[in-house]
Write an enzyme that holds these catalytic residues in place. Structure first.
Site, PDB file in Angstrom:
ATOM      1  N   LYS A  97      35.299  43.834  36.424  1.00 27.93           N
ATOM      2  CA  LYS A  97      36.589  44.498  36.628  1.00 27.93           C
ATOM      3  C   LYS A  97      36.982  45.374  35.447  1.00 27.93           C
ATOM      4  CE  LYS A  97      38.887  41.703  40.083  1.00 27.93           C
ATOM      5  NZ  LYS A  97      40.115  40.970  40.447  1.00 27.93           N
TER       6      LYS A  97
ATOM      7  N   LYS B 280      28.649  43.018  47.844  1.00 22.04           N
ATOM      8  CA  LYS B 280      29.704  42.234  48.461  1.00 22.04           C
ATOM      9  C   LYS B 280      30.695  43.140  49.184  1.00 22.04           C
ATOM     10  CE  LYS B 280      32.893  40.588  45.805  1.00 22.04           C
ATOM     11  NZ  LYS B 280      33.670  39.906  44.773  1.00 22.04           N
TER      12      LYS B 280
ATOM     13  N   LYS C 214      37.505  45.120  48.647  1.00 24.49           N
ATOM     14  CA  LYS C 214      38.652  46.012  48.841  1.00 24.49           C
ATOM     15  C   LYS C 214      38.456  47.325  48.103  1.00 24.49           C
ATOM     16  CE  LYS C 214      41.949  42.137  49.057  1.00 24.49           C
ATOM     17  NZ  LYS C 214      42.872  41.298  48.281  1.00 24.49           N
TER      18      LYS C 214
HETATM   19  P1  TYM Z   1      40.725  37.523  46.099  1.00 17.82           P
HETATM   20  O1  TYM Z   1      42.132  37.906  46.364  1.00 17.82           O
HETATM   21  O2  TYM Z   1      39.801  38.513  45.502  1.00 17.82           O
HETATM   22  O3  TYM Z   1      40.037  37.019  47.430  1.00 17.82           O
HETATM   23  C1  TYM Z   1      40.643  36.048  48.263  1.00 17.82           C
HETATM   24  C2  TYM Z   1      39.590  35.103  48.827  1.00 17.82           C
HETATM   25  O4  TYM Z   1      38.626  35.851  49.578  1.00 17.82           O
HETATM   26  C3  TYM Z   1      37.310  35.508  49.150  1.00 17.82           C
HETATM   27  N1  TYM Z   1      36.440  36.686  49.317  1.00 17.82           N
HETATM   28  C4  TYM Z   1      35.324  36.691  50.046  1.00 17.82           C
HETATM   29  N2  TYM Z   1      34.724  35.731  50.778  1.00 17.82           N
HETATM   30  C5  TYM Z   1      33.579  36.067  51.424  1.00 17.82           C
HETATM   31  N3  TYM Z   1      33.031  37.306  51.383  1.00 17.82           N
HETATM   32  C6  TYM Z   1      33.587  38.296  50.648  1.00 17.82           C
HETATM   33  N4  TYM Z   1      33.048  39.514  50.624  1.00 17.82           N
HETATM   34  C7  TYM Z   1      34.800  38.004  49.946  1.00 17.82           C
HETATM   35  N5  TYM Z   1      35.619  38.733  49.142  1.00 17.82           N
HETATM   36  C8  TYM Z   1      36.616  37.908  48.771  1.00 17.82           C
HETATM   37  C9  TYM Z   1      37.479  35.117  47.701  1.00 17.82           C
HETATM   38  O5  TYM Z   1      36.406  34.309  47.245  1.00 17.82           O
HETATM   39  C10 TYM Z   1      38.800  34.369  47.729  1.00 17.82           C
HETATM   40  O6  TYM Z   1      38.597  33.029  48.127  1.00 17.82           O
HETATM   41  N6  TYM Z   1      40.932  34.805  41.930  1.00 17.82           N
HETATM   42  C11 TYM Z   1      41.188  34.764  43.360  1.00 17.82           C
HETATM   43  C12 TYM Z   1      42.628  34.410  43.712  1.00 17.82           C
HETATM   44  C13 TYM Z   1      43.129  33.151  43.092  1.00 17.82           C
HETATM   45  C14 TYM Z   1      42.774  31.833  43.456  1.00 17.82           C
HETATM   46  C15 TYM Z   1      43.567  30.986  42.620  1.00 17.82           C
HETATM   47  C16 TYM Z   1      41.901  31.287  44.376  1.00 17.82           C
HETATM   48  C17 TYM Z   1      44.064  33.052  42.109  1.00 17.82           C
HETATM   49  N7  TYM Z   1      44.324  31.765  41.816  1.00 17.82           N
HETATM   50  C18 TYM Z   1      43.450  29.611  42.692  1.00 17.82           C
HETATM   51  C19 TYM Z   1      41.791  29.902  44.446  1.00 17.82           C
HETATM   52  C20 TYM Z   1      42.575  29.066  43.617  1.00 17.82           C
HETATM   53  C21 TYM Z   1      40.904  36.136  43.920  1.00 17.82           C
HETATM   54  O7  TYM Z   1      40.960  37.116  43.248  1.00 17.82           O
HETATM   55  O8  TYM Z   1      40.693  36.174  45.252  1.00 17.82           O
END
Ligand code: TYM
Length: 335
Positions: A112, A196, A199
């Site tokens: 990032k 992957k 967004k």
């Molecule tokens: P974020 O907002 O990037 O993504 C949300 C969830 O979607 C999953 N994900 C995917 N799963 C499968 N294939 C993909 N291509 C894909 N892209 C995204 C992510 O693994 C996630 O589960 N850091 C986290 C948010 C967060 C969080 C937490 C999660 C903050 N605090 C505490 C769990 C517990 C994030 O940026 O997710």
């Protein structure tokens, strides 16, 4: 008792990877006996620049998406992170527990921050520490996430263990269990099966957004990258065929089956037959979500009330845990 926590960032539209890897699984974990908390992590969103007026809208939109996908405020605590100050309070304590060396190993920060690492915010660097606080402030035991969050969850476990050791409270924080399960924990770009689905990919054809209409969904699947071979006879035959493997995984997740099942059904058939079936399926499962989101967003007062109620219930759990951690650290409390 089990307690499930997970979070999603309010940064732009949710895509099929977020849905199959995370939100669909959040929905499935409701009403199975465990308490479920699902958080719109707005404090994580601001680790990169956001326009304030747009951020507020994005928080409501993600909340609407949660509800439209089937999260139920009666069965889950649904809230936005910034309305529960205990997350940030515990994160500060954890900043003093985690080691710089641990954070230096985080691959997501490197991705990032890109080339200009010196120009990244301190918040982006400390992002995984706040994530550990999100989970541990509820003493959550299970965390459903996609594959890309695995390293962050390992850090949360390390922080929990070191806190317990440093402050001689062996059982204060439990070790949270990552739940990275099912055929779609890493949904890949529809344009390049080795990347992957994300967004931030500049090509909109690379992902299916939860707001896409039926035509857009069908078009993107028709154009999805595969190879000239038909579907293999067994799942092992998907090895080395990332585009094919990805579509089979998506099909399996949408039908709640395994990839092996899907391959058994479609063995030897060409992708020219598989893709239209997958497109129909995706339209049937995904397209209605956008409609429900639109209806929900027509009444922002309702969304705000859901978040207010969720934040109140979340605070009731989180505040005593954060206070207990401050006490263990020797911080003086006189009121
Ligand atoms: P974020 O907002 O990037 O993504 C949300 C969830 O979607 C999953 N994900 C995917 N799963 C499968 N294939 C993909 N291509 C894909 N892209 C995204 C992510 O693994 C996630 O589960 N850091 C986290 C948010 C967060 C969080 C937490 C999660 C903050 N605090 C505490 C769990 C517990 C994030 O940026 O997710």
């Amino acid at each position: 008792a089990h307690r499930v926590f997970s979070g999603v960032q309010p940064t732009g539209n949710l895509h099929l990877g977020n849905y199959l890897g995370a939100v669909k699984r959040f929905v499935e974990m409701q009403g199975r006996g465990a308490e479920t908390l699902y958080c719109v992590v707005d404090l994580h969103a601001i680790t990169v620049p956001q326009k304030p007026a747009e951020l507020r809208g994005a928080i409501r939109e993600l909340t609407a998406a949660f509800l439209a996908c089937g999260l139920d405020p009666e069965r889950s605590i649904i809230f936005n992170q910034s309305q529960v100050p205990a997350h940030a309070e515990l994160a500060w304590l954890f900043n003093c527990v985690a080691r710089i060396g641990w954070l230096n190993r985080m691959t997501q920060f490197k991705e990032k921050a890109g080339k200009d690492r010196e120009g990244a915010s301190v918040g982006l660097y400390a992002y995984p520490v706040l994530m550990a606080a999100d989970i541990l402030v509820y003493k959550a035991t299970h965390v459903p996430v996609g594959e890309d969050q695995k390293q962050h969850l390992e850090l949360a476990r390390d922080i929990a263990a070191k806190f317990n050791l440093d402050f001689e409270a062996p059982d204060y924080f439990p070790q949270p269990e990552p739940m990275i399960e099912g055929p779609a924990t890493r949904v890949m770009s529809l344009r390049d099966g080795t990347k992957k689905m994300s967004k931030s990919d500049p090509s909109d054809l690379s992902r299916i957004n939860l707001t896409d209409d039926a035509d857009a969904i069908a078009l993107k699947i028709r154009k999805a990258q595969t190879d000239p071979e038909p579907l293999p006879e067994t799942v092992d035959g998907l090895a080395g065929r990332p585009g094919a493997d990805n579509l089979v995984g998506v099909y399996a997740a949408l039908t709640d089956r395994t990839k092996a099942d899907v391959v058994a059904e479609w063995a030897g058939k060409p992708f020219s037959a598989f893709k239209p079936a997958l497109a129909d399926l995706a339209v049937q499962k995904v397209a209605p979500i956008a409609g429900r989101m639109r209806d929900l967003l027509a009444d922002p007062g309702h969304i705000d009330a859901v978040l207010a109620n969720g934040a109140e219930r979340a605070s009731a759990i989180a505040e005593p845990v954060a206070r207990g951690a401050y006490d263990l650290a020797g911080l003086l409390r006189t009121r």
